[in-house]
Design a protein around this motif. Structure first.
Motif, PDB file in Angstrom:
ATOM      1  N   LEU A  45       0.835  -1.200   0.000  1.00 12.45           N
ATOM      2  CA  LEU A  45       0.000   0.000   0.000  1.00 12.45           C
ATOM      3  C   LEU A  45       0.873   1.254   0.000  1.00 12.45           C
ATOM      4  N   GLY A  46       2.028   1.175   0.656  1.00 12.41           N
ATOM      5  CA  GLY A  46       3.016   2.246   0.584  1.00 12.41           C
ATOM      6  C   GLY A  46       2.677   3.530   1.316  1.00 12.41           C
ATOM      7  N   GLN A  47       1.688   3.515   2.190  1.00 16.37           N
ATOM      8  CA  GLN A  47       1.339   4.726   2.929  1.00 16.37           C
ATOM      9  C   GLN A  47       2.170   4.859   4.193  1.00 16.37           C
ATOM     10  N   GLN A  48       2.573   6.078   4.490  1.00 14.59           N
ATOM     11  CA  GLN A  48       3.323   6.340   5.710  1.00 14.59           C
ATOM     12  C   GLN A  48       2.388   6.415   6.905  1.00 14.59           C
ATOM     13  N   ALA A  49       2.947   6.160   8.074  1.00 12.09           N
ATOM     14  CA  ALA A  49       2.194   6.311   9.314  1.00 12.09           C
ATOM     15  C   ALA A  49       2.006   7.790   9.623  1.00 12.09           C
ATOM     16  N   ARG A  50       1.036   8.055  10.480  1.00  7.97           N
ATOM     17  CA  ARG A  50       0.847   9.400  11.019  1.00  7.97           C
ATOM     18  C   ARG A  50       0.757   9.285  12.538  1.00  7.97           C
ATOM     19  N   ARG A  51       1.171  10.348  13.212  1.00  8.61           N
ATOM     20  CA  ARG A  51       1.067  10.336  14.666  1.00  8.61           C
ATOM     21  C   ARG A  51      -0.398  10.537  15.033  1.00  8.61           C
ATOM     22  N   VAL A  52      -0.919   9.582  15.800  1.00 10.86           N
ATOM     23  CA  VAL A  52      -2.315   9.590  16.200  1.00 10.86           C
ATOM     24  C   VAL A  52      -2.495  10.328  17.520  1.00 10.86           C
ATOM     25  N   SER A  53      -1.532  10.161  18.416  1.00 14.60           N
ATOM     26  CA  SER A  53      -1.630  10.826  19.710  1.00 14.60           C
ATOM     27  C   SER A  53      -0.248  11.015  20.310  1.00 14.60           C
ATOM     28  N   GLN A  54      -0.182  11.980  21.214  1.00  9.72           N
ATOM     29  CA  GLN A  54       1.032  12.236  21.980  1.00  9.72           C
ATOM     30  C   GLN A  54       0.592  12.704  23.359  1.00  9.72           C
ATOM     31  N   SER A  55       1.177  12.109  24.378  1.00  8.62           N
ATOM     32  CA  SER A  55       0.871  12.489  25.753  1.00  8.62           C
ATOM     33  C   SER A  55       2.150  12.376  26.562  1.00  8.62           C
ATOM     34  N   GLY A  56       2.676  13.506  26.994  1.00  8.27           N
ATOM     35  CA  GLY A  56       3.937  13.484  27.731  1.00  8.27           C
ATOM     36  C   GLY A  56       5.034  12.870  26.882  1.00  8.27           C
ATOM     37  N   GLN A  57       5.623  11.796  27.385  1.00 13.83           N
ATOM     38  CA  GLN A  57       6.726  11.124  26.694  1.00 13.83           C
ATOM     39  C   GLN A  57       6.277   9.957  25.815  1.00 13.83           C
ATOM     40  N   THR A  58       4.966   9.806  25.626  1.00 13.45           N
ATOM     41  CA  THR A  58       4.480   8.681  24.813  1.00 13.45           C
ATOM     42  C   THR A  58       3.823   9.184  23.530  1.00 13.45           C
ATOM     43  N   GLU A  59       3.928   8.356  22.495  1.00 17.59           N
ATOM     44  CA  GLU A  59       3.317   8.657  21.202  1.00 17.59           C
ATOM     45  C   GLU A  59       2.762   7.373  20.606  1.00 17.59           C
ATOM     46  N   VAL A  60       1.724   7.535  19.789  1.00 23.61           N
ATOM     47  CA  VAL A  60       1.168   6.421  19.031  1.00 23.61           C
ATOM     48  C   VAL A  60       1.160   6.825  17.564  1.00 23.61           C
ATOM     49  N   TRP A  61       1.703   5.951  16.724  1.00 25.26           N
ATOM     50  CA  TRP A  61       1.725   6.141  15.277  1.00 25.26           C
ATOM     51  C   TRP A  61       0.942   4.994  14.640  1.00 25.26           C
ATOM     52  N   ALA A  62       0.195   5.306  13.573  1.00 28.24           N
ATOM     53  CA  ALA A  62      -0.617   4.294  12.899  1.00 28.24           C
ATOM     54  C   ALA A  62      -0.413   4.384  11.391  1.00 28.24           C
ATOM     55  N   ARG A  63      -0.418   3.210  10.764  1.00 29.04           N
ATOM     56  CA  ARG A  63      -0.216   3.118   9.316  1.00 29.04           C
ATOM     57  C   ARG A  63      -1.181   2.089   8.736  1.00 29.04           C
ATOM     58  N   PRO A  64      -1.973   2.477   7.729  1.00 27.29           N
ATOM     59  CA  PRO A  64      -2.803   1.476   7.061  1.00 27.29           C
ATOM     60  C   PRO A  64      -1.934   0.565   6.201  1.00 27.29           C
ATOM     61  N   LEU A  65      -2.326  -0.696   6.132  1.00 29.55           N
ATOM     62  CA  LEU A  65      -1.615  -1.684   5.330  1.00 29.55           C
ATOM     63  C   LEU A  65      -2.547  -2.266   4.276  1.00 29.55           C
ATOM     64  N   ASN A  76       7.564   4.991  23.842  1.00 30.66           N
ATOM     65  CA  ASN A  76       7.802   5.615  25.138  1.00 30.66           C
ATOM     66  C   ASN A  76       9.189   6.248  25.095  1.00 30.66           C
ATOM     67  N   ARG A  77       9.235   7.579  25.080  1.00 28.09           N
ATOM     68  CA  ARG A  77      10.509   8.285  25.054  1.00 28.09           C
ATOM     69  C   ARG A  77      11.029   8.564  26.466  1.00 28.09           C
ATOM     70  N   GLY A  78      10.262   8.171  27.470  1.00 25.62           N
ATOM     71  CA  GLY A  78      10.620   8.455  28.855  1.00 25.62           C
ATOM     72  C   GLY A  78      11.604   7.464  29.441  1.00 25.62           C
ATOM     73  N   ALA A  79      12.036   7.762  30.664  1.00 26.80           N
ATOM     74  CA  ALA A  79      13.029   6.942  31.367  1.00 26.80           C
ATOM     75  C   ALA A  79      12.401   5.886  32.270  1.00 26.80           C
ATOM     76  N   GLU A  80      11.080   5.834  32.327  1.00 26.36           N
ATOM     77  CA  GLU A  80      10.353   4.843  33.131  1.00 26.36           C
ATOM     78  C   GLU A  80       9.358   4.114  32.246  1.00 26.36           C
ATOM     79  N   PRO A  81       8.994   2.872  32.612  1.00 29.34           N
ATOM     80  CA  PRO A  81       7.944   2.192  31.854  1.00 29.34           C
ATOM     81  C   PRO A  81       6.672   3.045  31.852  1.00 29.34           C
ATOM     82  N   ALA A  82       5.907   2.969  30.769  1.00 24.60           N
ATOM     83  CA  ALA A  82       4.688   3.771  30.657  1.00 24.60           C
ATOM     84  C   ALA A  82       3.577   2.946  30.025  1.00 24.60           C
ATOM     85  N   LYS A  83       2.383   3.117  30.537  1.00 22.68           N
ATOM     86  CA  LYS A  83       1.207   2.507  29.920  1.00 22.68           C
ATOM     87  C   LYS A  83       0.756   3.435  28.797  1.00 22.68           C
ATOM     88  N   VAL A  84       0.689   2.898  27.589  1.00 22.88           N
ATOM     89  CA  VAL A  84       0.283   3.675  26.422  1.00 22.88           C
ATOM     90  C   VAL A  84      -1.070   3.131  25.961  1.00 22.88           C
TER      91      VAL A  84
END
Length: 131
Positions: A45-65, A76-84
């Motif tokens: 399909l060749g489509q790039q992902a887009r950032r769906v959400s960002q909260s503090g040090q966490t981000e979610v990216w999604a890509r259709p296939l 998780n860009r943070g220094a501690e485990p994080a629930k995303v």
């Protein structure tokens, strides 16, 4: 390394190895040769992902296939485990989907509406969702 390769795969970028292939560790080999992650990168399909959400040090990216599947990257860009947590409709995903962890090579059951994963510090959980 998984975080780096996951983002490249979600963005449909060329996958490059800048290391000495004759001297790589088993851990590096496992990252570079993960067929499930490579399949996301090379999805027809060749489509790039887009950032769906960002909260503090966490981000979610999604890509259709191709074929109606989706790839998700929970970062998780943070220094501690994080629930995303991701609200699937925010990514354009509706209905019940099967969830597969591409780094763990494990099916994780099904989800509808939202899903949540604990992501290690500076880490990623990369998922493939199919109907």
């Amino acid at each position: 390394y998984k975080t780096h390769i996951s983002l490249w795969a979600l963005l449909a970028a060329p996958l490059l190895a800048g290391n000495d292939l004759r001297q790589m560790s088993d851990a590096t080999r496992a990252v570079l040769l993960n067929r499930e992650v490579i399949a996301v990168d090379q999805d027809k399909l060749g489509q790039q992902a887009r950032r769906v959400s960002q909260s503090g040090q966490t981000e979610v990216w999604a890509r259709p296939l191709a074929g109606g599947a989706w790839a998700l990257g929970l970062f998780n860009r943070g220094a501690e485990p994080a629930k995303v947590t991701v609200k699937l409709p925010d990514a354009g995903i509706t209905g019940r989907v099967k969830v597969r962890d591409l780094w763990a090579h494990a099916d994780k059951g099904a989800a509808e509406g939202q899903l949540a994963e604990t992501v290690e510090p500076h880490g990623v959980v990369m998922l493939r969702l199919t109907r």
